[in-house]
Design a protein around this motif. Structure first.
Motif, PDB file in Angstrom:
ATOM      1  N   THR A 356       4.744  54.839  -3.185  1.00 47.09           N
ATOM      2  CA  THR A 356       4.658  55.541  -1.902  1.00 47.09           C
ATOM      3  C   THR A 356       5.760  55.076  -0.956  1.00 47.09           C
ATOM      4  O   THR A 356       6.410  55.880  -0.278  1.00 47.09           O
ATOM      5  CB  THR A 356       3.282  55.298  -1.257  1.00 47.09           C
ATOM      6  N   GLU A 357       5.982  53.777  -0.919  1.00 47.64           N
ATOM      7  CA  GLU A 357       7.026  53.208  -0.061  1.00 47.64           C
ATOM      8  C   GLU A 357       8.401  53.730  -0.463  1.00 47.64           C
ATOM      9  O   GLU A 357       9.225  54.084   0.386  1.00 47.64           O
ATOM     10  CB  GLU A 357       6.989  51.678  -0.170  1.00 47.64           C
ATOM     11  N   ALA A 375       6.783  59.188   9.303  1.00 51.66           N
ATOM     12  CA  ALA A 375       5.540  58.425   9.137  1.00 51.66           C
ATOM     13  C   ALA A 375       5.837  56.971   8.786  1.00 51.66           C
ATOM     14  O   ALA A 375       5.195  56.046   9.300  1.00 51.66           O
ATOM     15  CB  ALA A 375       4.675  59.066   8.049  1.00 51.66           C
ATOM     16  N   HIS A 376       6.812  56.756   7.921  1.00 56.35           N
ATOM     17  CA  HIS A 376       7.180  55.393   7.521  1.00 56.35           C
ATOM     18  C   HIS A 376       7.733  54.617   8.715  1.00 56.35           C
ATOM     19  O   HIS A 376       7.387  53.435   8.925  1.00 56.35           O
ATOM     20  CB  HIS A 376       8.218  55.446   6.402  1.00 56.35           C
ATOM     21  N   ALA A 377       8.581  55.258   9.513  1.00 53.79           N
ATOM     22  CA  ALA A 377       9.173  54.576  10.664  1.00 53.79           C
ATOM     23  C   ALA A 377       8.091  54.172  11.669  1.00 53.79           C
ATOM     24  O   ALA A 377       8.135  53.065  12.227  1.00 53.79           O
ATOM     25  CB  ALA A 377      10.206  55.481  11.327  1.00 53.79           C
ATOM     26  N   VAL A 378       7.106  55.040  11.909  1.00 57.25           N
ATOM     27  CA  VAL A 378       6.011  54.687  12.803  1.00 57.25           C
ATOM     28  C   VAL A 378       5.211  53.531  12.231  1.00 57.25           C
ATOM     29  O   VAL A 378       4.894  52.552  12.934  1.00 57.25           O
ATOM     30  CB  VAL A 378       5.096  55.911  13.049  1.00 57.25           C
ATOM     31  N   ALA A 379       4.869  53.616  10.949  1.00 57.44           N
ATOM     32  CA  ALA A 379       4.040  52.589  10.319  1.00 57.44           C
ATOM     33  C   ALA A 379       4.711  51.213  10.361  1.00 57.44           C
ATOM     34  O   ALA A 379       4.053  50.199  10.624  1.00 57.44           O
ATOM     35  CB  ALA A 379       3.719  52.978   8.879  1.00 57.44           C
ATOM     36  N   ARG A 380       6.009  51.189  10.117  1.00 56.46           N
ATOM     37  CA  ARG A 380       6.705  49.896  10.086  1.00 56.46           C
ATOM     38  C   ARG A 380       7.064  49.399  11.482  1.00 56.46           C
ATOM     39  O   ARG A 380       7.352  48.219  11.673  1.00 56.46           O
ATOM     40  CB  ARG A 380       7.970  50.003   9.233  1.00 56.46           C
ATOM     41  N   GLY A 381       7.030  50.263  12.460  1.00 58.95           N
ATOM     42  CA  GLY A 381       7.342  49.830  13.814  1.00 58.95           C
ATOM     43  C   GLY A 381       6.139  49.361  14.614  1.00 58.95           C
ATOM     44  O   GLY A 381       6.307  48.769  15.682  1.00 58.95           O
ATOM     45  N   VAL A 395       1.354  65.028   9.042  1.00 59.21           N
ATOM     46  CA  VAL A 395       2.024  63.726   9.069  1.00 59.21           C
ATOM     47  C   VAL A 395       0.990  62.599   9.072  1.00 59.21           C
ATOM     48  O   VAL A 395       1.219  61.519   8.528  1.00 59.21           O
ATOM     49  CB  VAL A 395       2.965  63.611  10.285  1.00 59.21           C
ATOM     50  N   GLY A 396      -0.182  62.864   9.652  1.00 53.41           N
ATOM     51  CA  GLY A 396      -1.237  61.855   9.648  1.00 53.41           C
ATOM     52  C   GLY A 396      -1.680  61.479   8.248  1.00 53.41           C
ATOM     53  O   GLY A 396      -2.003  60.309   7.979  1.00 53.41           O
ATOM     54  N   LEU A 397      -1.709  62.435   7.321  1.00 54.88           N
ATOM     55  CA  LEU A 397      -2.075  62.126   5.934  1.00 54.88           C
ATOM     56  C   LEU A 397      -1.069  61.170   5.308  1.00 54.88           C
ATOM     57  O   LEU A 397      -1.436  60.288   4.518  1.00 54.88           O
ATOM     58  CB  LEU A 397      -2.162  63.420   5.115  1.00 54.88           C
ATOM     59  N   LEU A 398       0.204  61.346   5.632  1.00 52.03           N
ATOM     60  CA  LEU A 398       1.236  60.435   5.128  1.00 52.03           C
ATOM     61  C   LEU A 398       1.111  59.068   5.796  1.00 52.03           C
ATOM     62  O   LEU A 398       1.248  58.028   5.134  1.00 52.03           O
ATOM     63  CB  LEU A 398       2.620  61.029   5.380  1.00 52.03           C
ATOM     64  N   LEU A 399       0.859  59.070   7.098  1.00 49.06           N
ATOM     65  CA  LEU A 399       0.754  57.815   7.836  1.00 49.06           C
ATOM     66  C   LEU A 399      -0.364  56.939   7.288  1.00 49.06           C
ATOM     67  O   LEU A 399      -0.208  55.716   7.175  1.00 49.06           O
ATOM     68  CB  LEU A 399       0.524  58.114   9.313  1.00 49.06           C
ATOM     69  N   ARG A 400      -1.494  57.535   6.926  1.00 51.96           N
ATOM     70  CA  ARG A 400      -2.615  56.774   6.383  1.00 51.96           C
ATOM     71  C   ARG A 400      -2.221  56.006   5.127  1.00 51.96           C
ATOM     72  O   ARG A 400      -2.776  54.947   4.836  1.00 51.96           O
ATOM     73  CB  ARG A 400      -3.769  57.716   6.055  1.00 51.96           C
ATOM     74  N   ARG A 401      -1.302  56.547   4.355  1.00 48.46           N
ATOM     75  CA  ARG A 401      -0.893  55.902   3.104  1.00 48.46           C
ATOM     76  C   ARG A 401       0.121  54.785   3.331  1.00 48.46           C
ATOM     77  O   ARG A 401       0.418  54.023   2.413  1.00 48.46           O
ATOM     78  CB  ARG A 401      -0.302  56.951   2.154  1.00 48.46           C
ATOM     79  N   LEU A 402       0.643  54.682   4.547  1.00 47.36           N
ATOM     80  CA  LEU A 402       1.735  53.740   4.810  1.00 47.36           C
ATOM     81  C   LEU A 402       1.378  52.613   5.769  1.00 47.36           C
ATOM     82  O   LEU A 402       2.061  51.584   5.780  1.00 47.36           O
ATOM     83  CB  LEU A 402       2.938  54.506   5.379  1.00 47.36           C
ATOM     84  N   VAL A 403       0.319  52.782   6.580  1.00 46.11           N
ATOM     85  CA  VAL A 403       0.030  51.756   7.584  1.00 46.11           C
ATOM     86  C   VAL A 403      -0.499  50.486   6.936  1.00 46.11           C
ATOM     87  O   VAL A 403      -1.223  50.527   5.933  1.00 46.11           O
ATOM     88  CB  VAL A 403      -0.980  52.269   8.631  1.00 46.11           C
ATOM     89  N   HIS A 404      -0.146  49.366   7.520  1.00 42.23           N
ATOM     90  CA  HIS A 404      -0.652  48.044   7.125  1.00 42.23           C
ATOM     91  C   HIS A 404      -1.530  47.548   8.268  1.00 42.23           C
ATOM     92  O   HIS A 404      -1.040  46.926   9.221  1.00 42.23           O
ATOM     93  CB  HIS A 404       0.504  47.063   6.873  1.00 42.23           C
ATOM     94  N   LEU A 405      -2.813  47.815   8.193  1.00 43.51           N
ATOM     95  CA  LEU A 405      -3.730  47.494   9.281  1.00 43.51           C
ATOM     96  C   LEU A 405      -4.918  46.719   8.745  1.00 43.51           C
ATOM     97  O   LEU A 405      -5.470  47.064   7.693  1.00 43.51           O
ATOM     98  CB  LEU A 405      -4.225  48.774   9.975  1.00 43.51           C
TER      99      LEU A 405
END
Length: 541
Positions: A356-357, A375-381, A395-405
Motif C-alpha cells: 500500500t505504501e 492521502a499519503h501526504a496527509v497521513a505522514r504529515g 480519499v477517506g478510504l485511502l487515508l484509512r489504509r495509510l494512517v499510523h494511529l
C-alpha cells in the motif's frame, strides 16, 4: 426549594456537566437566551449560522468529551435544518439533548407563523421525542433526556418546549441527579473463552462500541492473548484498534460478499461492539461464511443476533468484559501459541502495508496530484497526537489504509451518510480538546454541504486545519456508476472548478492552495502550531 422554569433548566444543565450550548436562536428561544444572560455561571453559547453546523459541532464536542452535548434549535424550520445532523448522530450513537422552542401555547391552535409538528419532524431522527406542556414537567423531562441519551444505544433525544412555558410565573422543583450505576462484565464469558481459546484460526471484528466505550486497550489484550488478527468494522466511525499494531488487518469492506471473503480463512470470530456490519452496497448472501463460530459482545442487547446468529451472545460493558475475557484466555491459549500467531500476522500485515505504501509513493509523480499521493501526504504529515475528523468519502478510504494511529479518539467519521458533518464536527472537537491538533480531511462535496461551519470556526478561533480534497466531482458516485456498468458521463456528478481558498477568506479564514504532495505534508505537520483555523485547498486530478 422551587425555581423558575428557565432557571431550573439551567440548574440541570450545569448539573449534567453542560458547559456549552450549541445553537442558532429565534424568537421562540428568547426566554432561554434571557436566562443565559441573567444567570451566573451559565454555559457558553456557541453560535452557528446554520443548524447543520450547530448539530455537527455538538456531535464533535460530545464525542470528544464523552458526555451529552446540549443543542438549542429554533422551531420547525430550525429543527428541519438540523435533521441531517441528528440522523448522523443517531447512526453514530452520539449522545445529544436537543431542545427546540415551540410557538406560544396561547395561540398555537390558530396555526401561528413558524409553528409546526416538531415531534413529527424529530421522531425518525432521534431516540425519543418529548412534548413538554407543563412547567412542572420540564425538570423531569430534561433529566430523563440526559439519562436516555447515554443509555445503550446512545443517541439524540429531542424536547419541544413552548416559549411561554419558560416565562411562567411559577416555581418548579429540580430533582437531584441520580448517579448511573456502572455496568459490569457480561455473563457467560467462560463460554466465550472456551470457544475462542479452542479456535485454531481466531479473528476479531472491532466495532465502534469499542472506541466509544474506551475499550481499545482491553481489546488489544484480548487480541494479543489469543493471537487473533483484528479488522475494523465496515466504515468505522472511530479508532477501535491501533492501526500500528501487528495484528491490525484493516477495515472490512461494506459489502456482505467482501466481508464473507475476508473472514473465510478463520474458524472463530469475536464481534465486539459492532452494529451488524452496516453494509452499503447490496450483495447476495450473508455477511458471515458458513461454519464460522460466532462470539458476539455488545453493551446493547438488541444487537445480539440482530443480523446473524451467534453461538454465544454476551451483553455487558465492553471494557470490563474484554478485560475479563483476556484473563480467561490466558488460561486456555499457551503464550507461545499466541506469540507465534502474532508474528505470522505481523509479517503478513507488514507486507500488505508495504504494498500500500509503495502504491501511494508511486502516485507522487502524477500531476495534478493523485488521490493516493494526497492521502499519503496527509497521513505522514499528521502530528503525533492529532485528532483526524474525516469526511472525504473516496480519499477517506485511502487515508484509512495509510494512517499510523494508536491513540483512542484520534480518528472520527460518521457513517450516517448526511453530508456536511465534517467542518462542524472538527470545530466541536477543537473546542473540547484545546491544545490537541485537529485535522479535518474533507471531500469537496462534503465541504460544500457544511460550509457555514467555517463561520463558527473563525468566530471561535478554532485551530483546525481543514484539508479539502478538491476533485471537482462527486467521485464516489462516478466510481459506483462505472462499477455498475454505466457508460458515458454520470449526470449530476460534476461540480466543476471550485476555489475553496476564496470561500475560506469570505468567512475570515486563512487559506493556502497546495502545490505538491510535499507541500501538503508540510502544512499538515504544522497543524500543531496553529492558533486559528487554516484551510488547505488540495487540487486532485
Amino acid at each position: 426549594m422551587g425555581r423558575r422554569p428557565a432557571l431550573a433548566l439551567l440548574d440541570i444543565l450545569r448539573g449534567e456537566g453542560v458547559d456549552r450550548v450549541f445553537g442558532n436562536p429565534g424568537t421562540t428561544e428568547l426566554p432561554f437566551l434571557a436566562a443565559l444572560v441573567d444567570a451566573e455561571d451559565a454555559p457558553e453559547y456557541v453560535l452557528g449560522i446554520h443548524e447543520g453546523a450547530v448539530v455537527s459541532m455538538a456531535d464533535g464536542y460530545a464525542r470528544a468529551t464523552g458526555r451529552p452535548a446540549f443543542v438549542s434549535l429554533h422551531i420547525a424550520a430550525g429543527l428541519a435544518n438540523g435533521l441531517i445532523g441528528l440522523l448522523n448522530a443517531r447512526r453514530s450513537r452520539t449522545p445529544l439533548v436537543v431542545m427546540a422552542g415551540q410557538q406560544d401555547r396561547r395561540h398555537l391552535q390558530q396555526d401561528p407563523m413558524l409553528s409546526g409538528d416538531l415531534l413529527g419532524l424529530a421522531r425518525p431522527a432521534v431516540k425519543a421525542a418529548v412534548d413538554v406542556q407543563h412547567a412542572r414537567d420540564l425538570p423531569l423531562a430534561v433529566r430523563r433526556a440526559f439519562a436516555l441519551a447515554v443509555r445503550p444505544p446512545a443517541g439524540p433525544v429531542f424536547l419541544s418546549v413552548p416559549m411561554d412555558l419558560l416565562t411562567e410565573d411559577t416555581e418548579v422543583e429540580v430533582p437531584p441527579p441520580t448517579p448511573t450505576p456502572r455496568t459490569g462484565p457480561a455473563v457467560g464469558l467462560e463460554r466465550a473463552a472456551l470457544l475462542l481459546g479452542g479456535a485454531t484460526r481466531p479473528v476479531i471484528v472491532a466495532g465502534d462500541g469499542v472506541g466509544r466505550d474506551n475499550a481499545v486497550p482491553a481489546l488489544v489484550r484480548v487480541a494479543e492473548t489469543c493471537g487473533a488478527p483484528v479488522h475494523h468494522q465496515p466504515m468505522a466511525d472511530c479508532l477501535n484498534f491501533p492501526t500500528t499494531h501487528p495484528l491490525y488487518a484493516g477495515m472490512l469492506p461494506p459489502r456482505h460478499d467482501a466481508i464473507r471473503a475476508a473472514l473465510a480463512p478463520y474458524d472463530t470470530v469475536l464481534i465486539a461492539g459492532a452494529h451488524a456490519f452496516t453494509p452499503h452496497h447490496y450483495s447476495p448472501g450473508p455477511a458471515l461464511p458458513p461454519g464460522l463460530t460466532v462470539v458476539q459482545l455488545d453493551s446493547d442487547p438488541d444487537e445480539i443476533g440482530r443480523n446473524f446468529p451467534a453461538d454465544t451472545g454476551l451483553v455487558g460493558a465492553l471494557a470490563p468484559s474484554l478485560d475479563r475475557l483476556a484473563e480467561l484466555l490466558r488460561e486456555r491459549v499457551p503464550a507461545h501459541t499466541a506469540k507465534a500467531r502474532v508474528l505470522r500476522a505481523g509479517e503478513r500485515h507488514t507486507a500488505e502495508r508495504g504494498r500500500t505504501e509503495a502504491a501511494a509513493r508511486a502516485a507522487y509523480s502524477a500531476a495534478p496530484l493523485a488521490p493516493w499521493a494526497a492521502a499519503h501526504a496527509v497521513a505522514r504529515g499528521l502530528p503525533r497526537n492529532a485528532a483526524v475528523v474525516e469526511e472525504a468519502i473516496t480519499v477517506g478510504l485511502l487515508l484509512r489504509r495509510l494512517v499510523h494511529l494508536d491513540r483512542p479518539g484520534s480518528y472520527t467519521h460518521t457513517v450516517g451518510g448526511g453530508l456536511g458533518w465534517g467542518i462542524g464536527a472538527a470545530v466541536g472537537r477543537a473546542l473540547a480538546e484545546p491544545g490537541r491538533p485537529v485535522v479535518a480531511v474533507l471531500g469537496d462535496g462534503c465541504a460544500l454541504f457544511g460550509l457555514q461551519g467555517l463561520w463558527s470556526a473563525a468566530r471561535c478561533a478554532a485551530p483546525v486545519l481543514f484539508a479539502v480534497m478538491n476533485n471537482g466531482a462527486y467521485r464516489t458516485l462516478q466510481d459506483t456508476y462505472e462499477a455498475m456498468g454505466g457508460h458515458g458521463p454520470c449526470p449530476g456528478t460534476e461540480l466543476g472548478a471550485l476555489d475553496f481558498t476564496q470561500a475560506a477568506r469570505f468567512f475570515g479564514i486563512d487559506a493556502v492552495r497546495a502545490g505538491s504532495a510535499d507541500h501538503v505534508r508540510e502544512l499538515v505537520s504544522g497543524a500543531a502550531e496553529l492558533a486559528r483555523p487554516l484551510l488547505l485547498d488540495i487540487r486532485l486530478r
